[in-house]
Motif scaffolding. Sequence first.
Motif, short mmCIF file in Angstrom:
data_model
loop_
_atom_site.label_atom_id
_atom_site.label_comp_id
_atom_site.label_asym_id
_atom_site.label_seq_id
_atom_site.Cartn_x
_atom_site.Cartn_y
_atom_site.Cartn_z
N ASN A 237 0.88 -1.29 0.05
CA ASN A 237 0.05 -0.01 -0.02
C ASN A 237 0.81 1.20 -0.01
O ASN A 237 0.61 2.24 0.71
CB ASN A 237 -0.90 0.12 1.22
N THR A 238 1.92 1.45 -0.58
CA THR A 238 2.76 2.42 -0.95
C THR A 238 2.16 3.52 -1.62
O THR A 238 1.18 3.49 -2.39
CB THR A 238 4.19 2.16 -1.72
N LYS A 239 2.35 4.79 -1.34
CA LYS A 239 1.73 6.17 -1.92
C LYS A 239 2.85 7.06 -2.50
O LYS A 239 3.75 7.00 -2.11
CB LYS A 239 0.88 6.93 -0.54
N THR A 297 3.77 16.52 0.16
CA THR A 297 2.59 16.45 -0.18
C THR A 297 2.28 14.94 -0.83
O THR A 297 3.04 14.66 -1.85
CB THR A 297 1.82 17.60 -1.07
N PRO A 298 1.55 13.95 -0.29
CA PRO A 298 0.84 14.09 0.98
C PRO A 298 1.71 13.87 2.24
O PRO A 298 3.05 13.30 1.75
CB PRO A 298 -0.20 12.98 0.86
N GLN A 299 1.35 13.97 3.45
CA GLN A 299 2.31 13.71 4.51
C GLN A 299 1.90 12.13 5.07
O GLN A 299 0.97 12.15 5.56
CB GLN A 299 1.95 14.59 5.57
N VAL A 300 2.91 11.38 4.66
CA VAL A 300 2.63 10.20 5.06
C VAL A 300 4.05 9.59 5.54
O VAL A 300 5.19 10.18 5.49
CB VAL A 300 2.54 9.29 3.96
N PRO A 301 4.05 8.28 6.36
CA PRO A 301 5.18 7.76 7.04
C PRO A 301 6.27 7.45 5.75
O PRO A 301 5.55 6.94 4.66
CB PRO A 301 4.82 6.59 8.00
N ASN A 302 7.25 6.99 5.75
CA ASN A 302 8.24 6.66 4.70
C ASN A 302 8.90 5.35 5.47
O ASN A 302 9.40 5.41 6.58
CB ASN A 302 9.55 7.75 4.58
#
Length: 420
Positions: A237-239, A297-302
């Motif tokens: 589910n990577t973004k 953008t977007p703010q997500v964990p890496n």
Amino acid sequence: MSTPLVFKFGGASVKDAQSVRNVVAIIERYPDRPMVVVVSAMGKMTNAFESVVSSWAQEDLLGATKALQGIQDFHEGIITELFQQIPIDLQTDLAQWYEDLGQLVQPSDRSYSEQYDSIVHHGELISTRIVQAFVNTRIPALWLDTRTLIKTNDLFRRATVKWGPTQECISAAVQESKVYFVQGFIGSDPAGRPTTLGREGSDYTGAVFAYCLGANSLTIWKDVPGMLNGDPKTFQNTKLIEELPFCEAIELAFYGASIIHPKTIQPLQKKGIPLRIRSFVDPAATGTVITSADQATPQVPNFILKKNQALLSISTKDLAFIAEYHLSAVYQLFAEKGVVVNMMRNTATEAVFCLNNDAIIVPKVIAALQSDFNLTFTSDVELLTIRHYNESDVVRETEGLTILQEQRTPDTVQFAFQRN
């Protein structure tokens, strides 16, 4: 001269004849000139050249010669598919380089690192020469030798760019409104010997050219839609990250995000040159842009996973505390041998380092340390880094793993682990 574009194509983007044709199609989408195109070795050829070096180090001339023949056959297969009539000057250049390689695998007193650079950089020479010759059948294209343009010190395998001489050479070489093909990853020392900028250093080469030319952008063409918040081959589910600040990109590269070489960002940030990461599979897609934006953008964990790691634990033989002079001596040795440290923790009596487990270098380092320290070495280790984490991420990603070392800051958590 108008402001140039700088493109970088990695090995996956030139892995076969059809991929090379796709590079031409992408270049044709952009009429801006001049354009500098940085190209890596084709496909997995850097690995193949590294096997040649390994055979040389083991004094296995037969193995090195066999590996070189496989490399030549691979490239000749691509050339046969691309050209109805192979240009004479291309044949001449390749024949000379193959002859040089045949001489290089003979026994010599070069150090492993110098021999590595002398052999492995041929992957980029051969790749760029083939691609440039094919593009030149459609678009006026020139081949430049990056060894004459990027000037470095003599720290083989991890050379440092000398910016003043490099600026002068690149500015003088790129003048006409044409497409220029240059090699990633390589340079030369003051004696003219080939050097390399570190594994996967072609991104950094692109940044060096962009900086020296004042380019309006650097675009890295990849086999993914842009920069994702994790490797889709490893994490679910990577973004897609649409925009990323320079400072955050530097942090992610430092921790091992494979899509960006760690040194790439800072030259671009200094001149405010955007870095674009786009897909050569879908060149119309916008991908990711790295700029001076305030936040991602977007703010997500890496999520970042480094494989082929090892833990090296040291303690003093006289039961003394681990002091600054101990650590200084260890880091000096690491610097001399080219050891990459990805995580470190020390207590009063022990220092633990998570290292890239280089099969050639690490055993030499262990041998050098054994006289002064008690050592514990653990292989088959991996390193997981989660940036901007939350506890649910930690629980999910570490489930079933044997955690050997853990290190946390408010923004980042790292786990050195083994799989059960």
